[in-house]
Scaffold this motif. Structure first.
Motif, PDB file in Angstrom:
ATOM      1  N   GLU A  82       0.829  -1.211   0.000  1.00 45.72           N
ATOM      2  CA  GLU A  82       0.000   0.000   0.000  1.00 45.72           C
ATOM      3  C   GLU A  82       0.857   1.252   0.000  1.00 45.72           C
ATOM      4  OE1 GLU A  82      -3.115   2.351   2.955  1.00 45.72           O
ATOM      5  OE2 GLU A  82      -2.561   0.273   3.364  1.00 45.72           O
ATOM      6  N   GLN A  83       1.752   1.362   0.985  1.00 47.93           N
ATOM      7  CA  GLN A  83       2.518   2.588   1.145  1.00 47.93           C
ATOM      8  C   GLN A  83       3.586   2.749   0.065  1.00 47.93           C
ATOM      9  OE1 GLN A  83       1.776   4.954   2.992  1.00 47.93           O
ATOM     10  NE2 GLN A  83       3.576   6.287   2.977  1.00 47.93           N
ATOM     11  N   GLN A  94       2.097   3.795  -3.102  1.00 51.21           N
ATOM     12  CA  GLN A  94       1.681   5.190  -3.049  1.00 51.21           C
ATOM     13  C   GLN A  94       2.861   6.119  -3.324  1.00 51.21           C
ATOM     14  OE1 GLN A  94      -1.787   6.807  -2.003  1.00 51.21           O
ATOM     15  NE2 GLN A  94      -0.480   7.767  -3.526  1.00 51.21           N
TER      16      GLN A  94
END
Length: 666
Positions: free
Chosen positions: A75-76, A79
């Motif tokens: 996820e991070q 991103q």
């Protein structure tokens, strides 16, 4: 609640003029840190855009950066890649064996997976494991993980990886390391089965001790100690190659440092010992559990940047090996001062904080209170027209789910999953149940790493103290975690209400109610009162005597209970027809809306002029009048109307709900 963004503006005397200005200030601070020659710890509250602001600062300054973060990789990291691509920056996510190596992922069976994981747990790096043990992923050529490692860091503006990637020098060469959130235990390793690791090392290096217990008891003998230290001075104490020996492989890479920790340890007088092991390395020994922890931070360049929404400066310095290097400690900076932080919560993020208890309510292990939690959650759910978000310990979430008949339209997460999490960002009503406490040993361990003897004063709740240094660690694991939880709800600037069922909040946090006005009493603690209401509900109306006989309590107690509920509009007290002389009958009014889990009275919101921002992500401002909190009674009516569905029932309950509203706000 409405999904429209707030249409209030920040007061004219405020020094921050909306979220956009706050985020510009974040970028400015990060840019200054990247272009300076200093180690900086920047405090920027959650949702101020630290991570995205970092990418903008890199774009502005042109500095090459390696970002280390422990958040969920996919996820991070994805991103960061997306932000960099949008900014025209080249970005490379440093490969992970868990995500790119078929052997580590278990594609060749659990036995092979356990084999490589055991070596990694003993201190072996995935790259060296691939080089020495020939895992099955290499039978048809190079492993995809090894292929992914074949890149030149200098070709990329931004590298993104786990804090342990800082051990690899080429990921830091001519680059600035930036830690996105506290690295916690990334460089602090608990040695599994310490006695076995030490016994194995002693036997393979001809030291004057037979095993762990002999070392522990004989280390006070000066002659044996001098002989052991001379031997260790010419021994490789961090021996990763020893893990791959065909005969008698080492139990752990850091076993030699464990031996040195016991030989050099200073007793701190609280059940812990500390030993300085050389360049930035520290060993601590937990006497009660026979555990050794080794702090082994990487060799970092002069310029370092740490980003944290709730930083504890001393813990950051310890974690990065800077605590005893007074000329090299992190320089703390903050984006918002104390007044601006309060405005940021109430005016920009538009969060109303409603405390519901004066107790800390630590949730650790099985120490939870699901009956109280169920009563509070049901009351909040009935008073809002939308999803409810819940944050508690993992056990607290499980326990309250088991207690409730259904978990309703609720979303939940636990305290250990807060950093960088946005899964509650569209929830405008939140509840925080309890606070975190990892135990006294957690505080003592971090104190030992700094050479501090930490002891508890033996008290509970807000009176609990570990001394000046220890209380910093306490705030880190308790108040700071609750503060992080507050910002998980309603992250789009919409009006958000958070009920906080713990007193463990930083003292600067603005609250809008008095927690002493809250009453949460599970029916288990008031079973007779619940029986009285239940009987009256079934009968629609009944006399004091009949209720007393059915429930099995005195008539006076029945009168006292129902008189109290009559004042709140839950029951009606009427004279009996054709029976003069003061005889009365009790008539059910709203007892079908009684909370089935307990008696709950939530506090009033404070009546005050409210300000906020029309569009938190733009420069548009507009002043409107007051913005009182939503009426608890009106929200309850909306919920009841939606559930009833029939027009006649809605009309019949209209007046009763008004009575309930007056009771809650009385």
């Amino acid at each position: 609640m409405s999904n429209k963004k707030s249409n209030h503006k920040v007061p004219t005397n405020s020094s921050i003029n909306g979220l956009k200005q706050v985020r510009k200030r974040v970028v400015s601070h990060i840019s200054d840190a990247l272009t300076g020659n200093d180690a900086v710890l920047l405090e920027a509250l959650p949702a101020t855009g630290k991570s995205r602001g970092l990418v903008k600062a890199i774009e502005q300054t042109g500095e090459a950066v390696t970002v280390f973060t422990q958040r969920g990789r996919k996820e991070q990291y994805a991103q960061y890649k997306q932000w960099c691509d949008a900014a025209g920056l080249s970005c490379k996510v440093i490969p992970s064996a868990d995500e790119t190596c078929p052997t580590f992922q278990g594609d060749y069976g659990e036995d092979q997976q356990r084999r490589v994981q055991k070596l990694r747990n003993a201190g072996g790096t995935p790259r060296r494991i691939h080089r020495h043990v020939d895992p099955p992923c290499k039978t048809e050529g190079d492993c995809p993980y090894e292929n992914a490692l074949d890149f030149t860091p200098a070709d990329y503006d931004v590298l993104v990886g786990h804090p342990t990637h800082a051990y690899v020098k080429r990921y830091l060469e001519n680059r600035i390391p930036v830690y996105d959130e506290f690295p916690a235990g990334a460089y602090l390793e608990k040695i599994p089965d310490t006695p076995s690791a030490i016994t194995d090392f002693l036997g393979s290096h001809n030291l004057p001790y037979q095993d762990f217990h002999d070392l522990l008891n004989g280390r006070t003998d000066p002659a044996r100690r001098r002989k052991a230290l001379r031997k260790l001075s010419s021994t490789q104490l961090m021996d990763e190659k020893g893990l791959f020996q065909e005969q008698s492989p080492a139990v752990h890479k850091l076993a030699g440092l464990c031996v040195l920790t016991l030989l050099e340890g200073e007793d701190l007088g609280n059940g812990w010992e500390q030993a300085i092991l050389g360049k930035w390395k520290v060993g601590v020994y937990d006497q009660g559990n026979a555990d050794i922890y080794i702090l082994n931070p990487p060799d970092l360049p002069e310029t370092i940047l740490g980003l944290d929404g709730t930083p504890t400066e001393s813990m950051w310095n310890i974690a990065l090996g800077l605590y005893d290097r007074r000329q090299r400690r992190l320089n703390p900076r903050t984006v918002l001062n104390k007044r601006e932080r309060r405005e940021y919560i109430t005016e920009i993020q538009n969060i109303r904080i409603i405390p519901t208890t004066t107790h800390v309510r630590p949730y650790s292990g099985v120490n939870t209170n699901p009956k109280r939690d169920a009563a509070l959650l049901h009351e909040v759910e009935m008073s809002t027209d939308g999803d409810v978000g819940v944050i508690s310990s993992r056990q607290g979430i499980d326990d309250v789910k088991s207690e409730l008949d259904s978990f309703g339209n609720w979303k939940s997460t636990h305290f250990g999953n807060l950093i960088g999490s946005n899964n509650l960002g569209n929830v405008e009503t939140g509840v925080i149940l309890g606070s975190t406490h990892y135990g006294d040993e957690f505080v003592k361990r971090w104190g030992a790493l700094a050479g501090e003897s930490i002891k508890s004063n033996g008290k509970q709740g807000l009176k609990k103290s570990y001394g000046e240094f220890g209380d910093e660690i306490l705030r880190h694991m308790r108040e700071h975690r609750v503060l992080q939880a507050l910002f998980r709800f309603g992250r789009m600037g919409t009006p958000t209400t958070v009920y906080v069922d713990t007193a463990a909040m930083p003292n600067w946090i603005p609250v809008e109610a008095n927690p002493r006005d809250t009453n949460i009493t599970p029916w288990k603690s008031a079973e007779t009162r619940f029986d009285i209401l239940t009987h009256l509900q079934k009968q629609s109306q009944a006399s004091t005597g009949k209720i007393s006989k059915k429930v099995g309590c005195s008539s006076q107690y029945v009168r006292d209970v129902l008189n109290g509920y009559a004042k709140k509009g839950i029951v009606e007290k009427r004279e009996r027809p054709h029976e003069p002389g003061g005889a009365i009958i009790w008539v059910d009014q709203s007892s079908d809306a009684i909370n089935p889990y307990g008696e709950v009275v939530l506090p009033d919101h404070r009546k005050a002029t409210r300000y906020s921002k029309l569009r938190p992500y733009s420069n548009t401002k507009e002043r409107v009048g007051n913005s009182p909190p939503p009426s608890l009674g009106s929200l309850r009516k909306k919920r009841e109307q939606k559930k009833m569905g029939e027009a006649q029932k809605r009309m019949r309950r209209w007046s009763r709900q008004n009575e309930m509203e007056r009771w809650y706000w009385s």
